[in-house]
Design an enzyme around this catalytic site. Structure first.
Site, PDB file in Angstrom:
ATOM      1  N   ASN A  13       0.839  -1.212   0.000  1.00 27.13           N
ATOM      2  CA  ASN A  13       0.000   0.000   0.000  1.00 27.13           C
ATOM      3  C   ASN A  13       0.867   1.253   0.000  1.00 27.13           C
ATOM      4  O   ASN A  13       0.540   2.234  -0.662  1.00 27.13           O
ATOM      5  CB  ASN A  13      -0.961   0.001   1.192  1.00 27.13           C
ATOM      6  CG  ASN A  13      -2.214  -0.805   0.892  1.00 27.13           C
ATOM      7  OD1 ASN A  13      -3.034  -0.385   0.078  1.00 27.13           O
ATOM      8  ND2 ASN A  13      -2.337  -1.957   1.525  1.00 27.13           N
ATOM      9  N   ARG A  90       0.106  -2.033  14.830  1.00 27.27           N
ATOM     10  CA  ARG A  90       0.182  -1.734  16.270  1.00 27.27           C
ATOM     11  C   ARG A  90      -1.061  -0.974  16.671  1.00 27.27           C
ATOM     12  O   ARG A  90      -1.513  -0.078  15.946  1.00 27.27           O
ATOM     13  CB  ARG A  90       1.363  -0.810  16.576  1.00 27.27           C
ATOM     14  CG  ARG A  90       2.714  -1.443  16.505  1.00 27.27           C
ATOM     15  CD  ARG A  90       3.049  -2.334  17.648  1.00 27.27           C
ATOM     16  NE  ARG A  90       3.049  -1.680  18.962  1.00 27.27           N
ATOM     17  CZ  ARG A  90       3.130  -2.351  20.102  1.00 27.27           C
ATOM     18  NH1 ARG A  90       3.185  -3.660  20.106  1.00 27.27           N
ATOM     19  NH2 ARG A  90       3.133  -1.705  21.254  1.00 27.27           N
ATOM     20  N   ILE A  91      -1.586  -1.300  17.838  1.00 26.87           N
ATOM     21  CA  ILE A  91      -2.681  -0.491  18.362  1.00 26.87           C
ATOM     22  C   ILE A  91      -2.076   0.778  18.949  1.00 26.87           C
ATOM     23  O   ILE A  91      -1.089   0.727  19.689  1.00 26.87           O
ATOM     24  CB  ILE A  91      -3.462  -1.288  19.427  1.00 26.87           C
ATOM     25  CG1 ILE A  91      -4.178  -2.440  18.719  1.00 26.87           C
ATOM     26  CG2 ILE A  91      -4.432  -0.394  20.181  1.00 26.87           C
ATOM     27  CD1 ILE A  91      -5.009  -3.308  19.600  1.00 26.87           C
ATOM     28  N   ASN A 106      -6.486   5.181   7.897  1.00 29.27           N
ATOM     29  CA  ASN A 106      -6.110   3.773   7.953  1.00 29.27           C
ATOM     30  C   ASN A 106      -6.791   3.049   6.806  1.00 29.27           C
ATOM     31  O   ASN A 106      -7.881   3.428   6.388  1.00 29.27           O
ATOM     32  CB  ASN A 106      -6.573   3.159   9.289  1.00 29.27           C
ATOM     33  CG  ASN A 106      -6.198   1.691   9.415  1.00 29.27           C
ATOM     34  OD1 ASN A 106      -5.061   1.300   9.101  1.00 29.27           O
ATOM     35  ND2 ASN A 106      -7.136   0.854   9.849  1.00 29.27           N
ATOM     36  N   HIS A 108      -8.121  -0.822   5.730  1.00 31.84           N
ATOM     37  CA  HIS A 108      -8.418  -2.134   6.309  1.00 31.84           C
ATOM     38  C   HIS A 108      -9.037  -3.001   5.216  1.00 31.84           C
ATOM     39  O   HIS A 108      -9.881  -2.523   4.448  1.00 31.84           O
ATOM     40  CB  HIS A 108      -9.374  -1.977   7.504  1.00 31.84           C
ATOM     41  CG  HIS A 108      -9.655  -3.279   8.178  1.00 31.84           C
ATOM     42  ND1 HIS A 108      -8.732  -3.922   8.968  1.00 31.84           N
ATOM     43  CD2 HIS A 108     -10.745  -4.077   8.148  1.00 31.84           C
ATOM     44  CE1 HIS A 108      -9.252  -5.061   9.424  1.00 31.84           C
ATOM     45  NE2 HIS A 108     -10.475  -5.180   8.928  1.00 31.84           N
ATOM     46  N   ALA A 172      -7.594  -3.941  -5.043  1.00 33.10           N
ATOM     47  CA  ALA A 172      -8.561  -2.852  -4.817  1.00 33.10           C
ATOM     48  C   ALA A 172      -7.997  -1.836  -3.822  1.00 33.10           C
ATOM     49  O   ALA A 172      -8.171  -0.622  -3.998  1.00 33.10           O
ATOM     50  CB  ALA A 172      -9.878  -3.432  -4.323  1.00 33.10           C
ATOM     51  N   GLU A 173      -7.307  -2.322  -2.790  1.00 37.61           N
ATOM     52  CA  GLU A 173      -6.693  -1.399  -1.813  1.00 37.61           C
ATOM     53  C   GLU A 173      -5.751  -0.426  -2.518  1.00 37.61           C
ATOM     54  O   GLU A 173      -5.709   0.763  -2.190  1.00 37.61           O
ATOM     55  CB  GLU A 173      -5.901  -2.186  -0.758  1.00 37.61           C
ATOM     56  CG  GLU A 173      -6.759  -3.037   0.165  1.00 37.61           C
ATOM     57  CD  GLU A 173      -5.913  -3.738   1.223  1.00 37.61           C
ATOM     58  OE1 GLU A 173      -5.077  -3.088   1.868  1.00 37.61           O
ATOM     59  OE2 GLU A 173      -6.096  -4.964   1.408  1.00 37.61           O
TER      60      GLU A 173
HETATM   61  C1  GAR Z   1      -3.182  -4.634   3.883  1.00 36.11           C
HETATM   62  O1  GAR Z   1      -4.047  -5.623   3.379  1.00 36.11           O
HETATM   63  C2  GAR Z   1      -3.911  -3.721   4.840  1.00 36.11           C
HETATM   64  O2  GAR Z   1      -5.250  -3.469   4.467  1.00 36.11           O
HETATM   65  C3  GAR Z   1      -3.867  -4.513   6.124  1.00 36.11           C
HETATM   66  O3  GAR Z   1      -2.565  -5.035   6.147  1.00 36.11           O
HETATM   67  C4  GAR Z   1      -2.124  -5.246   4.799  1.00 36.11           C
HETATM   68  C5  GAR Z   1      -0.783  -4.582   4.629  1.00 36.11           C
HETATM   69  O4  GAR Z   1      -0.207  -4.899   3.398  1.00 36.11           O
HETATM   70  N1  GAR Z   1      -4.148  -3.701   7.272  1.00 36.11           N
HETATM   71  C6  GAR Z   1      -4.866  -4.107   8.322  1.00 36.11           C
HETATM   72  O5  GAR Z   1      -5.308  -5.239   8.420  1.00 36.11           O
HETATM   73  C7  GAR Z   1      -5.115  -3.047   9.394  1.00 36.11           C
HETATM   74  N2  GAR Z   1      -6.103  -3.471  10.297  1.00 36.11           N
HETATM   75  P1  GAR Z   1       0.958  -4.000   2.807  1.00 36.11           P
HETATM   76  O6  GAR Z   1       2.059  -3.935   3.874  1.00 36.11           O
HETATM   77  O7  GAR Z   1       1.428  -4.746   1.578  1.00 36.11           O
HETATM   78  O8  GAR Z   1       0.396  -2.660   2.490  1.00 36.11           O
END
Ligand code: GAR
Length: 215
Positions: A13, A90-91, A106, A108, A172-173
Site C-alpha cells: 500500500n 500496532r494499536i 487507515n 483495512h 482494490a486497496e
Molecule cells: C493490507 O491488506 C492492509 O489493508 C492490512 O494489512 C495489509 C498490509 O499490506 N491492514 C490491516 O489489516 C489493518 N487493520 P501491505 O504492507 O502490503 O500494504
C-alpha cells in the site's frame, strides 16, 4: 500536504501511495516512512523512492505510550500534516489518536464495520460472504473504527482461497488508498456527526465505491 506513512511489513500500500504521489497534480507528498519492524519490506520501497524511512521498534520502549510519544515526535520533526497507516499493525494509544484526530487515515481489508481485526479473509470465507472489499477511514481510538472515506467492493468467487481473495482485495486497496488520500489532501472531506461528507459530489454519490474492472 505532507504525509507520514506508518508501516509494519510488506509495504504494497505504501508503494501504491508513492506511485500516486508521483503524478504531477497529486496534492500530497510522502515526507517520511516509519516502521515499527526492522525487517519490513516497505523500508526498502521507501528508500528506493528517495523517501527517508526509519525504524522505531516498539520493543525498545517500556510502554505503548512511550513508543507512541517517539512516533509522534518523529512525525512532528518531519513536518507531517497527515498520517497514513498502511499495514501498520500496532494499536495506538488514545493519546496519539486524539493528537492526530481527523489527520490520520487507515486502510483495512474489509467492508467496515464488518470484519475488524486480523484474519479478515479467512473469516469472510468462513461466513460465506458473497462480497467483501476494503475501507479507508479516519482513525479513532477503537481499532478499525472511524468515519469512512471510501470503500471498494470486491466479489468473493466460488472456490476462492484466502490467498486469492487477499490478492483481489489488495488490488482494490492499491486503487482505493490513493483515491481517498487525494480527497482528503484536496480538502474535499468533512466529518459531520462522525460521517464523511465529500464536497463536489451530489448527495447520491457521497461515498466513492467501485468494483475493480474484470471481476
Ligand atoms: C493490507 O491488506 C492492509 O489493508 C492490512 O494489512 C495489509 C498490509 O499490506 N491492514 C490491516 O489489516 C489493518 N487493520 P501491505 O504492507 O502490503 O500494504
Amino acid at each position: 500536504m505532507r504525509v507520514g506513512v506508518l508501516i509494519s511489513g510488506r509495504g504494497s500500500n505504501l508503494a501504491s501511495l508513492i506511485e500516486a504521489t508521483k503524478v504531477a497534480d497529486f496534492p500530497a507528498e510522502i515526507v517520511t516512512v516509519i516502521s515499527n519492524k526492522a525487517d519490513a519490506g516497505g523500508i526498502a520501497i521507501a528508500r528506493n523512492a528517495g523517501i527517508p524511512a526509519e525504524v522505531i521498534s516498539h520493543r525498545d520502549y517500556p510502554s505503548r505510550e512511550a513508543f507512541d510519544a517517539e512516533l509522534d515526535a518523529t512525525l512532528r520533526r518531519a513536518g507531517v500534516d497527515l498520517v497514513c497507516n498502511a499495514g501498520f499493525m500496532r494499536i495506538l494509544s488514545d493519546g496519539f489518536v486524539d493528537a492526530w484526530r481527523d489527520r490520520q487515515l487507515n486502510i483495512h481489508p474489509s467492508l467496515l464495520p464488518a470484519f475488524k481485526g486480523l484474519h479478515v479473509h479467512e473469516r469472510v470465507l468462513e461466513a460465506g460472504c458473497r462480497i467483501t472489499g476494503c475501507t479507508v477511514h479516519f482513525v479513532r481510538p477503537a481499532m478499525d473504527e472511524g468515519p469512512i472515506i471510501a470503500q471498494a467492493a470486491v466479489p468473493v468467487i466460488p472456490g476462492d482461497t484466502v490467498d486469492r481473495l487477499a490478492d483481489r482485495v489488495l488490488a482494490a486497496e492499491h486503487r482505493l488508498y490513493p483515491m481517498a488520500l487525494r480527497l482528503v489532501a484536496e480538502g474535499r472531506t468533512r466529518i459531520v456527526d462522525e460521517r464523511v461528507l465529500i464536497d463536489g459530489e451530489d448527495a447520491g454519490a457521497q461515498a466513492p465505491l467501485f468494483v475493480p474492472a474484470g471481476h
